[in-house]
Design a protein around this motif. Structure first.
Motif, mmCIF file in Angstrom:
data_model
loop_
_atom_site.group_PDB
_atom_site.id
_atom_site.type_symbol
_atom_site.label_atom_id
_atom_site.label_comp_id
_atom_site.label_asym_id
_atom_site.label_seq_id
_atom_site.Cartn_x
_atom_site.Cartn_y
_atom_site.Cartn_z
ATOM 1 N N ILE A 135 0.721 -1.221 0.151
ATOM 2 C CA ILE A 135 0.110 0.155 0.031
ATOM 3 C C ILE A 135 0.884 1.356 -0.014
ATOM 4 O O ILE A 135 1.690 1.513 0.904
ATOM 5 N N THR A 136 0.655 2.038 -0.729
ATOM 6 C CA THR A 136 1.586 3.141 -1.125
ATOM 7 C C THR A 136 0.808 4.448 -1.532
ATOM 8 O O THR A 136 -0.561 4.278 -1.776
ATOM 9 N N ALA A 137 1.166 5.556 -1.352
ATOM 10 C CA ALA A 137 0.429 6.900 -1.647
ATOM 11 C C ALA A 137 1.049 7.009 -3.073
ATOM 12 O O ALA A 137 2.030 6.535 -3.585
ATOM 13 N N ALA A 256 7.178 21.534 -1.429
ATOM 14 C CA ALA A 256 7.839 20.629 -0.660
ATOM 15 C C ALA A 256 6.697 19.502 -0.421
ATOM 16 O O ALA A 256 5.644 19.989 -0.593
ATOM 17 N N VAL A 257 7.227 18.297 -0.102
ATOM 18 C CA VAL A 257 5.989 17.310 0.277
ATOM 19 C C VAL A 257 6.571 17.034 1.979
ATOM 20 O O VAL A 257 7.632 17.015 2.318
ATOM 21 N N ASN A 258 5.429 16.944 2.744
ATOM 22 C CA ASN A 258 5.498 16.444 4.001
ATOM 23 C C ASN A 258 4.711 17.409 4.907
ATOM 24 O O ASN A 258 4.409 18.593 4.509
ATOM 25 N N SER A 259 4.670 17.104 6.065
ATOM 26 C CA SER A 259 3.831 17.823 7.236
ATOM 27 C C SER A 259 4.526 17.897 8.392
ATOM 28 O O SER A 259 3.662 18.062 9.500
ATOM 29 N N SER A 260 5.944 18.089 8.393
ATOM 30 C CA SER A 260 6.395 18.215 9.615
ATOM 31 C C SER A 260 6.032 19.837 10.271
ATOM 32 O O SER A 260 5.498 20.544 9.408
ATOM 33 N N GLY A 278 0.127 14.040 3.052
ATOM 34 C CA GLY A 278 -0.935 12.856 3.122
ATOM 35 C C GLY A 278 -0.111 11.637 3.300
ATOM 36 O O GLY A 278 -0.875 10.652 4.036
ATOM 37 N N HIS A 279 1.059 11.406 3.004
ATOM 38 C CA HIS A 279 1.634 9.991 2.815
ATOM 39 C C HIS A 279 2.014 9.594 4.239
ATOM 40 O O HIS A 279 2.332 8.229 4.386
ATOM 41 N N SER A 353 -8.021 8.358 3.408
ATOM 42 C CA SER A 353 -7.957 9.624 3.102
ATOM 43 C C SER A 353 -7.415 10.695 4.101
ATOM 44 O O SER A 353 -7.749 10.323 5.078
ATOM 45 N N LEU A 354 -6.533 11.754 3.621
ATOM 46 C CA LEU A 354 -6.150 12.703 4.636
ATOM 47 C C LEU A 354 -7.094 13.411 5.332
ATOM 48 O O LEU A 354 -7.209 13.826 6.383
#
Length: 359
Positions: A135-137, A256-260, A278-279, A353-354
């Motif tokens: 399972i991947t994003a 950018a990607v991520n939610s830090s 979301g991933h 889902s996010l």
């Protein structure tokens, strides 16, 4: 008195018996134990495991593939084998782990970085009946969304104008990085006015991207767009830009990607113009799949053996503030049990889902 004593023993036996038979899961975390993304990822998994009564143990490799292989060997060939092993195909380690799993009785699920097409062919994956799939994003979509959003914010180019772009990808031998690059190139094909001056591999780290960007901004001073496959590299490149006297979000737009927390704050401040996230939820959704598989559900029937879920979305300021407010409690408000396919019809599809966190 004897009856009461026997009753207590029976109750204790049932209690410890149920604990002993709790479904056990080991997650081989490829990141470091201080790396924001992978720590948040593990926390979301733990929240899901707690809700689903799974016994989850997280092992960090500290970014060393040899540690991952050693930990896999312990889990698959040691005296206390888990029911399930969850792994990431970071640095292409999955095939070796699958070979180690042969005849172990441990079922495998791959998350975030699936097997490549070449790996599937070389492995003859059908030989591994305990491999449940992956399972991947949708990382290709993430790469695409970032550049499209940057260009939307920048506005249309003037006739004959050239838009200079720099790109920072992750580790070369990582499928997620490769897929994000593919999304970048899909967007580039739609915008011939954008000139990709150089794509470098920042290895996911701020320090490496800072060193690279310091040189690249000198080499390509007309750069106005920076595409980054994660937040750490974007923040490193921003630091380099400030060193040249320019301001992120004004002279140069960053994605950018991520939610830090640092990336979310940069999105709120306008230093990051296009943020995709979301991933980090993939591991939590994997816990739902394993919970169901342990209860006899054919999870392949509800989404396929290799599922790629559209989890990435552009994070607007409202989303950024909502995720910041959650901090390390992203999974606390999610009812993971309600997502289970147990008792659902064959047509049921997992609604991962996010948005489940943001509602």
């Amino acid at each position: 008195m004897f009856k009461v004593f026997c009753g207590c023993l029976c109750w204790l036996g049932m209690t410890f018996g149920s604990m002993a038979h709790a479904t056990s899961v080991v997650f081989l975390n490829p990141g470091t134990s201080t790396e924001t993304f992978w720590v948040t990822y593990a926390q979301f998994m733990q929240a899901a495991a707690k809700d689903l009564d799974l016994d989850l143990r997280v092992r960090y490799s500290e970014r060393d593939p040899q540690n991952t292989l050693r930990q896999a060997r312990e889990a698959l060939q040691g005296p206390q084998r888990p029911d399930y092993l969850v792994l990431v195909n970071e640095q292409y380690v999955a095939p070796q782990i699958m070979r180690l799993s042969h005849n172990s009785g441990v079922k495998l699920l791959i998350v975030n970085n699936a097997l490549t097409r070449d790996q599937v062919q070389l492995l003859n994956a059908g030989k591994y009946p305990d491999w449940l799939g992956s399972i991947t994003a949708d990382d290709e979509e993430a790469g695409y969304l970032m550049l499209k959003e940057l260009l939307s914010l920048r506005g249309p180019a003037q006739p004959g104008e050239r838009v200079d772009l720099l790109a920072f990808s992750g580790a070369k031998n990582t499928p997620a990085a490769q897929l994000r690059e593919q999304g970048l190139h899909r967007a580039l094909r739609e915008h011939p006015e954008v000139y990709l001056r150089q794509l470098v591999h920042g290895e996911w780290t701020r320090e490496r991207a800072f060193e690279q960007a310091t040189q690249l901004f000198k080499r390509y001073p007309r750069t106005t767009l920076v595409w980054s496959a994660n937040d750490e590299m974007a923040l490193g490149a921003m630091q380099a830009l400030r060193g040249s006297g320019r301001v992120p979000g004004r002279e140069v737009l960053f994605s950018a990607v991520n939610s830090s927390p640092e990336a979310l704050q940069a999105r709120l401040d306008g230093r990051i113009s296009a943020l995709v996230a979301g991933h980090f939820t993939v591991g939590g959704w994997a816990m739902v799949l394993l919970h169901d598989e342990a209860r006899g559900v054919d999870i392949e029937q509800h989404g396929g053996r290799e599922r790629r879920v559209k989890l990435h979305r552009l994070i607007d300021p409202r989303d950024a503030q909502r995720l910041l407010d959650m901090r390390a409690q992203e999974g606390d408000g999610v009812n993971f049990r309600a997502l289970s396919a147990v008792g659902q019809p064959a047509t049921y599809q997992y609604p991962f889902s996010l948005q489940l966190l943001l509602d």
